[in-house]
Enzyme design. Sequence first.
Site, PDB file in Angstrom:
ATOM      1  N   GLU A 106       0.781  -1.233   0.000  1.00 31.57           N
ATOM      2  CA  GLU A 106       0.000   0.000   0.000  1.00 31.57           C
ATOM      3  C   GLU A 106       0.819   1.292   0.000  1.00 31.57           C
ATOM      4  OE1 GLU A 106      -2.774  -0.487   3.199  1.00 31.57           O
ATOM      5  OE2 GLU A 106      -3.909  -2.003   2.110  1.00 31.57           O
TER       6      GLU A 106
ATOM      7  N   GLU B 255      -5.941  -7.594  -1.165  1.00 28.87           N
ATOM      8  CA  GLU B 255      -6.650  -7.395   0.098  1.00 28.87           C
ATOM      9  C   GLU B 255      -8.043  -6.877  -0.198  1.00 28.87           C
ATOM     10  OE1 GLU B 255      -4.969  -4.987   3.148  1.00 28.87           O
ATOM     11  OE2 GLU B 255      -2.961  -5.878   3.002  1.00 28.87           O
TER      12      GLU B 255
END
Length: 627
Positions: A189, A312
């Site tokens: 991320e 995710e």
Amino acid sequence: MAKTLLIGSLVIGAVGLGAAGAGTQQAKAAANYYHTSGNKIVDSAGKPAVFNGINWFGFETANYSPHGLWTRSMDDVLDQMKSHGYNLIRLPYSNQMFDAGSAANGIDYAKNPDLNGLTPIQIMDKLVDKAGARGMKIFLDRHRPDSGGQSELWYTSAYSEQRWIDDWKMLATRYNGNDTVIGADLHNEPHGTASWGTGNQSTDWRLAAERAGNAILSVNPNWLIIVEGIEKNVQGFSDGYWWGGNLKGVANYPVRLNVPNQLVYSAHDYGPGVSNQTWFSDPSFPNNMPGIWDAYWGYISKQNIAPVIVGEFGGRGVDLTSVEGKWQNKLVDYIGANNLYWTYWCLNPNSGDTGGLLQDDWTTWNAPKQTMLDKIMQPLSGGGGGTNVPAAPTGLTVTAGDAKVSLSWSASAGASTYHVKRAATSGGPYTTVATGVAGTSYTDQGLTNGTVYYYAVSAVNSAGESANSAAVSATPAGGRGSTPTGNLVVQYRAGDINATDNQIKPFFNIKNNGTTAVNLSDLKLRYYFSKDGSQSMQSWIDWASIGVANIQRTFNDAYVELSFTSAAGSIQAGGQTGEIQLRMAKSDWSNFDETNDYSFDPTKTAFADWNKVTLYQNGTLVWGVEP
């Protein structure tokens, strides 16, 4: 876990985790490595990969080991994952895990004696060995530099870019030739100042991914290189998206690797349980979501640029009434329709924003989440998408009526039609009562009231027929003394089929088949049982779509009664409460004998209409038959 998302001026809490290492191993060719072909991942024989993926975090935290080992053995957890059909683990780690002063902790060594005295990376070795012995694959996820928290960029003042690359090369060398470890998710991320296509060496994530990816491939050319999106700062675009979810830059600035056919892009996507966004309140929600996914990352697979893995996604709500439940189910459908790869967030129940596939006891599997994911679980003997036999249908439910039973189920990926089967006894033999059913519902008519019927459904395509779904039963009824013919229906399943243990776990779902909403505060539900003694009773609501705190329990000598606060809201026309998980025990935790309990039915392991649970609306019986 903590994660932060910045979109415009909005700062949001979200989800993120990580680890890297030291040590070497003799390099050799992997026995069965993976590479890419267009938007597909294929093995060394060119056969399409079949993955059902899950995240198991902990190495990236200050425990420097997978979480939950304080309660269970690593073998036990892996066996449970495999039993539910998972064969791919995304394994977060942090570079701090490999520092000399980082020692594994939070492990019950009585349950994990073979981990005692091992360093964190040696524990990782053990996990790799144990997963490989079970036919499972792993890709490593550099989740964060240190165990304290997620970083915007792939480096910090304490952990340089060179350290990041060196640790990756160490891992690539350590597991070279071990075909259990198949790839590297380079950094979890990137966000904030991270950019894409800007050419700035200190912030351009695309360029950094090329540097790290090529360094890894120089020592292990067989690994997949997995590159996540960023948040914002994409050259040519002014908008932003979830951390790790913005891959718009790939269209004009693709990642370039020295070894071809090893690149996979990864997107992270979340619902309002992580942070509320404007698209969740759009009047067209959830039908607006596929267009958003197409724009930010789905186009990469659709245009055959490269494979996409949704690395995710997750949340607590999986029902079809809440915003989060609608979002999760829509994303699962999108993944299935586009044949994307995925690793669900997550196994761990201690993921604060999303919960896990394991419940808080670290043992019980979250059945509602699994039912949702069953729509995209692939049979591990082959792929999906219509060229292989589809998976068995899931989510079969039945509604009994007057001389009829109505069935509905969840779609199976790759299925063309369905067969509906009926039996007179539990377990069969089954007779096929309908073939070529194009939708996911069917009504079986002309039945005998008061007779129990057992049903299963199979999925069919050109490659063949799936195994049968889990069986459910129903008893059509009509006339006097039967279940009231109102609009409210109670469905039940046995959360625990052991009739002689020390807990009772009946799970419920209330459906509203009428045309007007019903206030839950007007309803009371009764489950009939015997507590087999004079002890007082205690109870818990382990999970409920309508909110655990909104459900009250009162005990009588013959039943437990559930009532609902005004905060529980209403059941809309055509809607349902979603699953309500009740758990009961005696104050001394002695055993029950449920074998003669009126409402108990251990054969109902999937939701089915059950008239031995009664429902009252403003004091009037509206469902079920009292004992």
